[in-house]
Design a protein around this motif. Structure first.
Motif, short mmCIF file in Angstrom:
data_model
loop_
_atom_site.label_atom_id
_atom_site.label_comp_id
_atom_site.label_asym_id
_atom_site.label_seq_id
_atom_site.Cartn_x
_atom_site.Cartn_y
_atom_site.Cartn_z
N GLY A 158 -5.11 46.23 56.35
CA GLY A 158 -3.98 45.79 55.27
C GLY A 158 -4.23 46.10 53.98
O GLY A 158 -5.38 46.01 53.23
N LEU A 159 -3.08 46.75 53.45
CA LEU A 159 -3.22 47.27 51.84
C LEU A 159 -3.41 46.22 51.00
O LEU A 159 -4.27 46.48 49.97
CB LEU A 159 -1.87 47.83 51.61
CG LEU A 159 -1.80 48.38 49.88
CD1 LEU A 159 -2.64 49.56 49.91
CD2 LEU A 159 -0.15 48.69 49.81
N GLU A 160 -3.03 44.70 51.32
CA GLU A 160 -3.39 43.84 50.43
C GLU A 160 -4.88 43.34 50.44
O GLU A 160 -5.19 42.69 49.29
CB GLU A 160 -2.42 42.52 50.73
CG GLU A 160 -2.87 41.88 52.01
CD GLU A 160 -2.15 42.48 53.45
OE1 GLU A 160 -2.68 41.99 54.27
OE2 GLU A 160 -1.61 43.63 53.10
N PHE A 169 5.56 55.78 62.43
CA PHE A 169 4.61 56.10 61.34
C PHE A 169 4.05 54.94 60.73
O PHE A 169 2.88 54.64 60.84
CB PHE A 169 5.24 57.03 60.09
CG PHE A 169 4.65 56.97 58.92
CD1 PHE A 169 3.54 58.01 58.81
CD2 PHE A 169 4.54 56.25 57.79
CE1 PHE A 169 2.67 58.13 57.50
CE2 PHE A 169 3.69 56.11 56.67
CZ PHE A 169 2.71 57.30 56.61
N ALA A 170 5.04 53.74 60.79
CA ALA A 170 4.59 52.51 60.27
C ALA A 170 3.54 51.90 61.38
O ALA A 170 2.55 51.14 60.64
CB ALA A 170 5.68 51.64 59.97
N LYS A 171 3.77 52.13 62.45
CA LYS A 171 2.81 51.37 63.29
C LYS A 171 1.60 52.39 63.48
O LYS A 171 0.45 51.70 63.57
CB LYS A 171 3.52 51.81 64.93
CG LYS A 171 4.57 50.95 65.27
CD LYS A 171 5.10 50.94 66.45
CE LYS A 171 6.23 50.00 66.85
NZ LYS A 171 6.77 50.26 68.22
N ALA A 225 2.94 50.39 54.00
CA ALA A 225 2.86 49.29 52.75
C ALA A 225 2.91 50.00 51.47
O ALA A 225 3.60 49.68 50.55
CB ALA A 225 1.73 48.31 53.04
N ALA A 226 1.99 51.06 51.40
CA ALA A 226 1.86 51.57 50.06
C ALA A 226 3.25 52.37 49.63
O ALA A 226 3.61 52.58 48.49
CB ALA A 226 0.54 52.74 49.89
N ALA A 227 3.76 53.18 50.60
CA ALA A 227 4.99 53.47 50.43
C ALA A 227 6.05 52.94 49.88
O ALA A 227 7.08 53.49 49.56
CB ALA A 227 5.44 54.50 51.56
N GLN A 228 5.96 51.68 50.12
CA GLN A 228 7.24 50.75 49.65
C GLN A 228 6.69 50.14 48.60
O GLN A 228 7.79 49.33 47.94
CB GLN A 228 7.16 49.63 50.73
CG GLN A 228 7.19 49.84 52.37
CD GLN A 228 8.29 50.83 52.64
OE1 GLN A 228 9.50 51.09 52.19
NE2 GLN A 228 7.91 51.85 53.36
N LEU A 276 5.71 44.55 62.28
CA LEU A 276 4.53 44.78 62.01
C LEU A 276 3.65 43.39 61.74
O LEU A 276 2.48 43.16 62.23
CB LEU A 276 4.26 45.65 60.80
CG LEU A 276 4.35 47.15 61.00
CD1 LEU A 276 4.05 48.00 59.51
CD2 LEU A 276 3.61 47.79 62.14
N GLY A 277 4.43 42.54 61.24
CA GLY A 277 3.86 41.24 61.10
C GLY A 277 3.88 40.05 62.13
O GLY A 277 3.67 38.78 61.89
#
Length: 212
Positions: free
Chosen positions: A23-25, A92-94, A101-104, A158-159
């Motif tokens: 996860g990016l976070e 792509f997201a999967k 997440a970074a792209a958002q 995703l969540g």
């Protein structure tokens, strides 16, 4: 002293892998340095800051997302292009949830590379909308609508937000059909507004980038 063989490209690739897996976070300088087998201060030989690293991840995420979407949309327009856009972004997201997440992330105030990639993404959405004949202010509103709808569905999926037994693929297909129907309702409004001038389009792109 920098570790032999370690460079900014290797650091970014490792950051991508960690963001996708955990996860990016959860990405921090300490975590990335530990994974690379170096001390945190040594990592600053390859990055300016954590924010700068996330800026690079955003640029890569947007570019990768654009490449995937453009390949899927090649040679199609209208509803076919919209569906290709939606399916390519979901896949792509999967595959790369961290880069997704970074792209958002908002790009206002970040590097020129991130803002250029964000503008290219907007241009892709506007190209889809031109296939419907939607231009002018209506195209900006519609681009936001498409982006919000796709992101909302994908992030919920995703969540683990879809817990009922009904097929999620069928729900996504329904979303795309509803988006297509929505674009068609804008035709009359867009036609009366007329196309954007080059100066107006550049100005509106800057406004949308600033709102990301």
């Amino acid at each position: 002293m920098p570790r032999a063989g370690l460079n900014s490209g290797a650091v970014l690739a490792t950051a991508v892998a960690l963001a996708d897996s955990d996860g990016l976070e959860t990405l921090t300088v300490a975590k990335l340095a530990s994974f690379l087998g170096i001390k945190a201060p040594s990592l600053y030989n390859h990055i300016l800051s954590l924010e700068g690293l996330k800026d690079s991840l955003t640029t890569q995420g947007l570019r990768s997302l654009l490449d995937r979407s453009r390949d899927a949309m090649a040679g199609v327009a209208g509803q076919d292009a919209l569906e290709a856009l939606g399916h390519s972004q979901r896949s792509f997201a999967k595959e790369h949830p961290g880069l997704w997440a970074a792209a958002q992330l908002p790009v206002a105030g970040w590097s020129e590379a991130s803002q250029t990639a964000a503008n290219a993404y907007l241009a892709l959405l506007l190209a889809v909308l031109r296939g419907y004949g939607v231009t002018g202010d209506a195209a900006i509103h519609a681009a936001r609508f498409i982006r919000a709808s796709l992101r909302g569905f994908i992030d919920l999926e995703l969540g683990g937000g879809f817990g009922l037994p009904q097929n999620v693929d069928a729900s996504f297909s329904t979303l795309l059909k509803m988006l297509d129907a929505g674009m068609r309702t804008l035709l009359d409004t867009s036609a009366s507004a007329g196309p954007l001038s080059h100066a107006e389009e550049r100005s509106k792109r800057s406004v949308l980038v600033a709102s990301r």
